[in-house]
Design a protein around this motif. Sequence first.
Motif, short mmCIF file in Angstrom:
data_model
loop_
_atom_site.label_atom_id
_atom_site.label_comp_id
_atom_site.label_asym_id
_atom_site.label_seq_id
_atom_site.Cartn_x
_atom_site.Cartn_y
_atom_site.Cartn_z
N ALA A 1 0.80 -1.43 0.00
CA ALA A 1 0.02 0.18 0.05
C ALA A 1 0.68 1.44 -0.04
O ALA A 1 0.40 2.29 -0.63
N ASN A 2 2.13 1.28 0.76
CA ASN A 2 2.74 2.49 0.72
C ASN A 2 3.86 2.33 -0.58
O ASN A 2 4.96 3.15 -0.26
N ASN A 3 3.74 1.61 -1.41
CA ASN A 3 4.68 1.73 -2.67
C ASN A 3 6.03 1.42 -2.39
O ASN A 3 6.92 1.99 -2.44
N PRO A 4 6.24 0.19 -1.31
CA PRO A 4 7.48 -0.10 -1.09
C PRO A 4 8.60 -0.73 -2.21
O PRO A 4 7.98 -1.01 -3.38
N LYS A 5 9.73 -0.33 -2.07
CA LYS A 5 10.84 -0.69 -3.02
C LYS A 5 10.96 -2.50 -2.81
O LYS A 5 11.11 -3.07 -3.98
#
Length: 227
Positions: A153-157
């Motif tokens: 959801a938090n656009n992790p790498k």
Amino acid sequence: MIEFKDVTMSYDNDTVALNGINLLIEDGEFVFIVGRSGAGKTTLTKLLMREERVSSGKLTVDKFKLDKMPRRKVPYLRRSLGVVFQDFRLFPNMTVYENVAFAMRVVGEKNSVIKKRVPYFLNLVELTDKADRFPDELSGGERQRVAFARAIANNPKIVIADEPTGNVDRQMSLELMDLLARINKLGKTVLVVTHDMELVQLFNKRTITIDDGTIVSDKNGGAVLEA
């Protein structure tokens, strides 16, 4: 990028969980980490999340040098990681929508962004019609997909999946692995920790085998875990 340089990890009882690990995982790779129970897989993932600290050596995750990083920076590291646990770790009193939204709220995301992005991620994991359900109203596979949505959801790498298929049947295991492959195609680095060698061989990705705290195999296809 993830890089281990001569990493050793020993616990307080003098148990050496990892011994001289050297490993480089480039951005955007899909990698399986396999090995028997007690081989060192769990310790490796704990080091990546900075739940444990290396005893010696250097560990770099993206821009973070974990062997030197002060505790106050750990939350910033974890925002760059999306972690999917075998036991799901969903909040039972929150709906599917609220479980995914919570991951964004804890990092201070605006409500306007949450309202836009949560439906996107629920659609990605094919749970749009279950947004108002609670975890105990879902199947095991559906709960795992909620966990996936929350993890990204938090656009992790980097996405780390710890035994993601351990609590679901074979068909759902394949569907979840297909979902991880789609996440990888979005440009995410994906690490899957598993003991399911049949699944590993089906997907034919880079496979790193750990045994007794050391890397014994690193292949660009399904590795065979020796007896």
